[in-house]
Design an enzyme around this catalytic site. Sequence first.
Site, mmCIF file in Angstrom:
data_model
loop_
_atom_site.group_PDB
_atom_site.id
_atom_site.type_symbol
_atom_site.label_atom_id
_atom_site.label_comp_id
_atom_site.label_asym_id
_atom_site.label_seq_id
_atom_site.Cartn_x
_atom_site.Cartn_y
_atom_site.Cartn_z
ATOM 1 N N ARG A 75 0.847 -1.191 0.000
ATOM 2 C CA ARG A 75 0.000 0.000 0.000
ATOM 3 C C ARG A 75 0.887 1.248 0.000
ATOM 4 O O ARG A 75 2.092 1.161 0.197
ATOM 5 C CB ARG A 75 -0.905 0.012 1.248
ATOM 6 N N LYS A 98 2.233 2.152 7.168
ATOM 7 C CA LYS A 98 2.688 1.395 8.327
ATOM 8 C C LYS A 98 3.603 2.227 9.209
ATOM 9 O O LYS A 98 4.162 3.240 8.785
ATOM 10 C CB LYS A 98 3.460 0.144 7.875
ATOM 11 N N TYR A 101 -0.301 4.644 10.580
ATOM 12 C CA TYR A 101 -0.593 3.678 11.654
ATOM 13 C C TYR A 101 0.682 3.515 12.466
ATOM 14 O O TYR A 101 1.776 3.390 11.898
ATOM 15 C CB TYR A 101 -0.952 2.302 11.078
ATOM 16 N N HIS A 152 0.429 1.816 16.144
ATOM 17 C CA HIS A 152 0.209 0.727 17.110
ATOM 18 C C HIS A 152 1.345 0.714 18.139
ATOM 19 O O HIS A 152 2.005 -0.301 18.351
ATOM 20 C CB HIS A 152 0.092 -0.629 16.394
ATOM 21 N N GLU A 210 -4.790 4.859 14.064
ATOM 22 C CA GLU A 210 -5.657 3.941 14.810
ATOM 23 C C GLU A 210 -6.282 4.562 16.050
ATOM 24 O O GLU A 210 -7.190 3.978 16.635
ATOM 25 C CB GLU A 210 -4.885 2.659 15.188
ATOM 26 N N SER A 243 -11.139 -2.882 8.183
ATOM 27 C CA SER A 243 -12.034 -3.955 8.644
ATOM 28 C C SER A 243 -13.037 -4.300 7.555
ATOM 29 O O SER A 243 -13.409 -5.465 7.392
ATOM 30 C CB SER A 243 -12.788 -3.521 9.912
ATOM 31 N N LEU A 295 -14.231 -8.256 18.649
ATOM 32 C CA LEU A 295 -13.251 -7.302 19.199
ATOM 33 C C LEU A 295 -13.720 -6.799 20.556
ATOM 34 O O LEU A 295 -14.865 -6.388 20.731
ATOM 35 C CB LEU A 295 -13.086 -6.108 18.242
ATOM 36 N N VAL A 335 -10.231 -13.428 11.494
ATOM 37 C CA VAL A 335 -9.794 -12.067 11.147
ATOM 38 C C VAL A 335 -9.251 -11.358 12.391
ATOM 39 O O VAL A 335 -8.362 -10.511 12.310
ATOM 40 C CB VAL A 335 -10.972 -11.265 10.530
ATOM 41 N N ALA A 336 -9.756 -11.740 13.552
ATOM 42 C CA ALA A 336 -9.340 -11.083 14.800
ATOM 43 C C ALA A 336 -7.939 -11.488 15.250
ATOM 44 O O ALA A 336 -7.530 -11.170 16.369
ATOM 45 C CB ALA A 336 -10.356 -11.385 15.900
ATOM 46 N N VAL A 337 -7.208 -12.168 14.383
ATOM 47 C CA VAL A 337 -5.859 -12.648 14.724
ATOM 48 C C VAL A 337 -4.954 -11.523 15.239
ATOM 49 O O VAL A 337 -4.119 -11.742 16.112
ATOM 50 C CB VAL A 337 -5.209 -13.361 13.501
ATOM 51 N N ASP A 338 -5.160 -10.295 14.742
ATOM 52 C CA ASP A 338 -4.278 -9.203 15.179
ATOM 53 C C ASP A 338 -4.499 -8.828 16.641
ATOM 54 O O ASP A 338 -3.687 -8.112 17.227
ATOM 55 C CB ASP A 338 -4.398 -7.977 14.255
HETATM 56 N N1 LIG Z 1 -6.521 -9.683 9.997
HETATM 57 C C1 LIG Z 1 -6.642 -8.494 9.462
HETATM 58 O O1 LIG Z 1 -6.022 -8.203 8.445
HETATM 59 C C2 LIG Z 1 -7.598 -7.500 10.049
HETATM 60 C C3 LIG Z 1 -7.991 -6.375 9.308
HETATM 61 C C4 LIG Z 1 -8.926 -5.501 9.876
HETATM 62 C C5 LIG Z 1 -9.427 -5.747 11.169
HETATM 63 N N2 LIG Z 1 -8.985 -6.841 11.856
HETATM 64 C C6 LIG Z 1 -9.481 -7.184 13.218
HETATM 65 O O2 LIG Z 1 -10.797 -7.725 13.156
HETATM 66 C C7 LIG Z 1 -11.377 -7.610 14.445
HETATM 67 C C8 LIG Z 1 -12.802 -7.081 14.328
HETATM 68 O O3 LIG Z 1 -12.762 -5.722 13.924
HETATM 69 P P1 LIG Z 1 -14.093 -4.850 13.730
HETATM 70 O O4 LIG Z 1 -13.667 -3.585 13.105
HETATM 71 O O5 LIG Z 1 -15.162 -5.651 13.084
HETATM 72 O O6 LIG Z 1 -14.511 -4.572 15.250
HETATM 73 P P2 LIG Z 1 -15.925 -4.033 15.760
HETATM 74 O O7 LIG Z 1 -15.672 -3.398 17.078
HETATM 75 O O8 LIG Z 1 -16.625 -3.283 14.692
HETATM 76 O O9 LIG Z 1 -16.763 -5.393 15.995
HETATM 77 C C9 LIG Z 1 -16.470 -6.330 16.988
HETATM 78 C C10 LIG Z 1 -17.764 -6.980 17.414
HETATM 79 O O10 LIG Z 1 -17.456 -8.076 18.295
HETATM 80 C C11 LIG Z 1 -18.529 -8.163 19.200
HETATM 81 N N3 LIG Z 1 -18.223 -9.040 20.318
HETATM 82 C C12 LIG Z 1 -17.510 -8.765 21.448
HETATM 83 N N4 LIG Z 1 -17.494 -9.867 22.235
HETATM 84 C C13 LIG Z 1 -18.187 -10.836 21.579
HETATM 85 C C14 LIG Z 1 -18.514 -12.188 21.867
HETATM 86 N N5 LIG Z 1 -18.143 -12.771 23.022
HETATM 87 N N6 LIG Z 1 -19.246 -12.886 20.960
HETATM 88 C C15 LIG Z 1 -19.644 -12.316 19.799
HETATM 89 N N7 LIG Z 1 -19.367 -11.038 19.478
HETATM 90 C C16 LIG Z 1 -18.650 -10.311 20.363
HETATM 91 C C17 LIG Z 1 -18.785 -6.707 19.586
HETATM 92 O O11 LIG Z 1 -20.046 -6.536 20.235
HETATM 93 C C18 LIG Z 1 -18.705 -6.038 18.205
HETATM 94 O O12 LIG Z 1 -19.979 -5.952 17.587
HETATM 95 C C19 LIG Z 1 -10.435 -6.693 15.241
HETATM 96 O O13 LIG Z 1 -9.612 -7.483 16.065
HETATM 97 C C20 LIG Z 1 -9.622 -6.026 14.157
HETATM 98 O O14 LIG Z 1 -8.364 -5.575 14.637
HETATM 99 C C21 LIG Z 1 -8.080 -7.698 11.318
#
Ligand SMILES: NC(=O)c1ccc[n+]([C@@H]2O[C@H](COP(=O)([O-])OP(=O)(O)OC[C@H]3O[C@@H](n4cnc5c(N)ncnc54)[C@H](O)[C@@H]3O)[C@@H](O)[C@H]2O)c1
Length: 366
Positions: free
Chosen positions: A15, A75, A94, A96, A118, A134, A240, A267-270
């Site tokens: 990017r 980055k 970004y 972090h 962020e 996201s 998240l 996706v939440a791996v980060d």
């Molecule tokens: N891997 C990647 O390249 C990449 C890219 C972008 C975002 N992400 C990550 O993806 C994750 C999600 O991001 P987002 O923007 O959608 O966040 P967000 O805050 O919009 O959504 C997270 C959702 O999780 C819900 N939640 C919390 N606890 C829960 C549970 N026990 N059961 C079910 N749902 C629950 C929350 O209520 C919320 O609606 C983050 O960790 C973000 O950093 C990763």
Amino acid sequence: MIVGIPKEIKNNESRVGMTPAGVFELVKNNHKVYVQSDAGEGSGFFNQDYQQAGAIILDTIGQVYAMSEMIVKVKEPIEEEYDLIQKGQILFTYFHFASSEALTKAMIRQKAICIAYETVEDEEGTLPLLTPMSEVAGRMAIQQGAKYLEKPVKGRGVLLGGVPGVAPGKVLVLGAGVVGIQAAKMAAGLGAHVTILDINMKRLRYVNDVMPPHVVTEFSNEFNIRRLIKTHDLIIGGVLLKGAKAPNLITRDMLKEMRPGTVIVDVAVDQGGCVETTKPTTHEDPIYIIDDVVHYSVANMPGAVPYTSTMALTNVTLPYALKLANLGWEAACAKDTSLNKGLNIVEGKVVYQEIIEAFGWEEVVA
Ligand SMILES: NC(=O)c1ccc[n+]([C@@H]2O[C@H](COP(=O)([O-])OP(=O)(O)OC[C@H]3O[C@@H](n4cnc5c(N)ncnc54)[C@H](O)[C@@H]3O)[C@@H](O)[C@H]2O)c1
């Protein structure tokens, strides 16, 4: 203001901090923009595109840092860049910080003005400069998941949309936030049956209102998750908890309950992932298999689609970059409370409390 766009040198980052459209806006506002040669190549933007938009191309990253008052990038700076950063220079990118003490100390040492994408936060408490990534990752999760459901890559051999006479595949989405909703939308568009879980009833009501009837909502709890994983082909992790590690909603023992070839895209791996067996992978080697369950957990999913990601990112960063260039950082941050939340380090002083807490510092350490 003189604005510099260096080429990203972090491994596998294609990017770039600004598109030619962004350069055009800055130049229109009487700013000078330096772009490092080939900075946009990985995203499909070439030197001549930037030149036509009014930028001046510089050969080296050193020149860009040395000649610019504000650096706009993607980055966090890596070690090779630390010494290029000038005292009082604005860095808009970004960072972090809480995940790297070395980076934090380096930025304190360089006495730059570090404004982190962020932590820019709007009145509703959402993070507008994180949302587009996201969105990209949520949509991509289905694309990747569909691919790894194919038999030659050890998936169940299920076509998500089914065909006439054969039921569609089933997708389970954990979390109805930005990632979850975008994933659900893509899966629904392919014709898959989608179940989306959250603990926030407001989110579930919203999903229920806007999604077609083959997207169903259920409350997120262990009982429901244990039941649903047995029948779903693709599981997307999009949970998240702000500022904390994601909860392990799928534990190791649950993998045995899934059918062989089930695919998990966490996706939440980060944030550590919402599956106990998640560990970060890369685009070169994106999957691994445990108990016959395919795990995809690439930590920078948007990096694989730099054209879309760069445009999505700069759509949201440009208004802030323009404000910073037009007013200078002090006036811009004083006027715009969202931007002000982005200030992390100012001329050697950490001004974002969470960073100090993350390292257990009593006060600012240089
Ligand atoms: N891997 C990647 O390249 C990449 C890219 C972008 C975002 N992400 C990550 O993806 C994750 C999600 O991001 P987002 O923007 O959608 O966040 P967000 O805050 O919009 O959504 C997270 C959702 O999780 C819900 N939640 C919390 N606890 C829960 C549970 N026990 N059961 C079910 N749902 C629950 C929350 O209520 C919320 O609606 C983050 O960790 C973000 O950093 C990763």
